[in-house]
Design an enzyme around this catalytic site. Structure first.
Site, PDB file in Angstrom:
ATOM      1  N   ARG A 168       0.825  -1.224   0.000  1.00  0.00           N
ATOM      2  CA  ARG A 168       0.000   0.000   0.000  1.00  0.00           C
ATOM      3  C   ARG A 168       0.853   1.265   0.000  1.00  0.00           C
ATOM      4  NH1 ARG A 168      -4.356  -1.059   4.603  1.00  0.00           N
ATOM      5  NH2 ARG A 168      -3.702   1.059   5.011  1.00  0.00           N
ATOM      6  N   TYR A 176      37.393  20.572  -6.330  1.00  0.00           N
ATOM      7  CA  TYR A 176      37.258  19.293  -7.028  1.00  0.00           C
ATOM      8  C   TYR A 176      37.798  19.428  -8.441  1.00  0.00           C
ATOM      9  CZ  TYR A 176      34.909  15.080  -8.844  1.00  0.00           C
ATOM     10  OH  TYR A 176      34.633  13.861  -9.422  1.00  0.00           O
ATOM     11  N   GLY A 205      -8.536  -5.828  16.603  1.00  0.00           N
ATOM     12  CA  GLY A 205      -8.901  -6.859  17.548  1.00  0.00           C
ATOM     13  C   GLY A 205      -9.147  -6.250  18.916  1.00  0.00           C
ATOM     14  N   TYR A 250       7.075  -4.162  16.160  1.00  0.00           N
ATOM     15  CA  TYR A 250       6.880  -4.005  14.721  1.00  0.00           C
ATOM     16  C   TYR A 250       7.726  -2.861  14.186  1.00  0.00           C
ATOM     17  CZ  TYR A 250       3.127  -7.307  15.351  1.00  0.00           C
ATOM     18  OH  TYR A 250       2.420  -8.437  15.666  1.00  0.00           O
TER      19      TYR A 250
END
Length: 454
Positions: A18, A373, A143, A105
């Site tokens: 998802r 650089y 739940g 989790y």
């Protein structure tokens, strides 16, 4: 924390379909840190003897992110009990007296160590299984945790199986559990998959534990602490929750935030009391701001230290490896990378200073850049104390500018400049009297000719 022995299993194998992302769900960041690392930080104060992160196949980035924690692979993703079973080998031999295995989790970034400690306390008081619950504003889909008159947990009832009275219960299951280590895998081996999805659910341990005469308990935490992330919408809500918490903490600690809702923090941002933060400021990971420092509007800081009394911005960018000394000033549209500014040094306008050291009270003129650089390697520029770098100068590294030296505006410096010397490195100015008039007349005639030809 002074705790009984514990180990931790962090379930992080979810693909997060998802989320619509190739990145594993637990790797998505909140406050600049992968969610799974937030969970590991919450567990750390309990000093677990073992920590196992359960990952899916082909998740090397996640395995690297959680190192040095051990990882175990859940190959088939057949439910939460199956995921814990994947950690069996990593937990082999761990079953000391009253030892506990936490199951948490990797997509729950707000879990707190204090909450886990309360679960350990419940284990120490005799509960063989402890379930973490919350009072849901809307319990739909969760739940329900069923308790007896004495407060013991008697069952976890999924909503599709709940009676109307049970559906009215708002005490819901978060999924986080603390389980007696000695019987954990014996119980998991008894978990069946006789359900609509054909999966093995860890919640069945409550019934199995009670069948064996064990006691189960439920501990309550705020719903916000147990917020999980299953979608990009959830991730945005989690980020908002995290930022609001950081802003409140900063204000309570004595930090001035000119417009709190526009300041963004990372998990490790450190701002001392008395610092002032302007509007639309972003703190990426690794930033420390000391007392009395001022970060003005529209600045972005990452991997940087701003010392006491320094000023940064507006519209400045500090990149990793930067240290701005006490009382130094970094002004608008100045970028600093891997560079140290000494006390009172200044770069007030439109400059790039990278791979450099800038001595105390040195002044960097507008438009100055360090050419660090060459296409292959980075080189450093050393600017001495009290040096003055004229506007629009290019310092080609490696190069050293001595204490008190002056570099003339518009110079390209390729060789070291001695202490107190003046260096000017630019082409000689040539002026031709009247040439501008001839130039304009010629160009105007050419333009008129082109127009006529059309």
């Amino acid at each position: 924390m002074n705790s009984p022995s514990c180990a931790t299993v962090v379930l992080s194998a979810g693909l997060g379909t998802r989320m619509r992302s190739a990145k594993p769900k637990a790797m998505h960041e909140v406050g600049g840190l992968p969610m799974v690392n937030h969970v590991l930080r919450a567990v750390a104060p309990l000093s677990p003897e073992r920590t196992v992160v359960v990952v899916g196949p082909d998740m090397p980035d996640l395995e690297r992110a959680v190192a040095p924690a051990q990882t175990a692979i859940q190959h088939d993703r057949q439910g939460t009990a199956d995921a814990v079973k994947a950690a069996r080998a990593a937990l082999d031999g761990y079953a000391g007296h009253n030892a506990t295995v936490f199951v948490v989790y990797g997509d729950s970034p707000f879990l707190k160590a204090e909450t886990l400690q309360r679960m350990l306390d419940a284990r120490d008081e005799g509960a063989a299984v402890v379930v973490l619950g919350f009072r849901a504003q809307d319990p739909t889909g969760y739940g329900r945790l069923i308790q007896d008159a004495g407060g013991d947990l008697t069952a976890i009832v999924e909503e599709r199986e709940a009676t109307p009275d049970e559906k009215a219960i708002t005490f819901c299951n978060s999924g986080v559990m603390a389980i007696e280590a000695a019987r954990l895998f014996t119980w998991i081996d008894r978990v069946g998959n006789d359900n609509a999805k054909g999966e093995y659910y860890l919640t069945d341990l409550v019934a199995i534990c009670r069948e064996d005469g064990g006691r189960c308990a439920a501990i309550e935490a705020p719903e916000a602490e147990l917020q999980g992330v299953d979608s990009k919408s959830d991730l945005a809500a989690a980020e908002d929750q995290y930022q609001q918490s950081c802003r409140r903490a900063a204000l309570d600690a004595g930090v001035t935030l000119r417009d709190p809702s526009t300041v963004w923090f990372s998990f490790d941002t450190r701002i001392a009391p008395g610092a002032e933060i302007g509007r639309n400021v972003v703190f990426a990971p690794g930033v420390t701001v000391e007392e009395g420092a001022v970060i003005k509007d529209f600045c972005h800081l990452e991997g940087a230290i701003v010392r006491q009394g320094a000023e940064v911005g507006p519209f400045a960018r500090l990149r990793p490896g930067t240290e701005i000394g006490g009382g130094a000033r970094i002004g608008n549209f100045v970028e600093v990378k891997n560079a140290v500014f000494g006390e009172g040094a200044k770069a007030n306008h439109l400059s790039y200073i990278g791979d450099a050291s800038v001595g105390a009270k040195a002044n960097i003129g507008a438009g100055t850049i360090t050419c660090n650089y060459d296409g292959y390697l980075k080189s450093r520029t050393e600017i001495g104390a009290g040096a003055f770098i004229g506007s629009n100068s290019s310092l080609v590294a490696p190069v050293s500018i001595g204490d008190g030296a002056i570099v003339g505006a518009g110079s390209t410096v390729t060789h070291d400049v001695d202490q107190d010397a003046i260096a000017v490195a630019r082409g000689q100015q040539v002026a031709k009297d009247g040439a501008a008039v001839k130039f304009r007349e010629g160009r105007a005639a050419q333009k008129a000719k082109q127009k006529a030809e059309k």
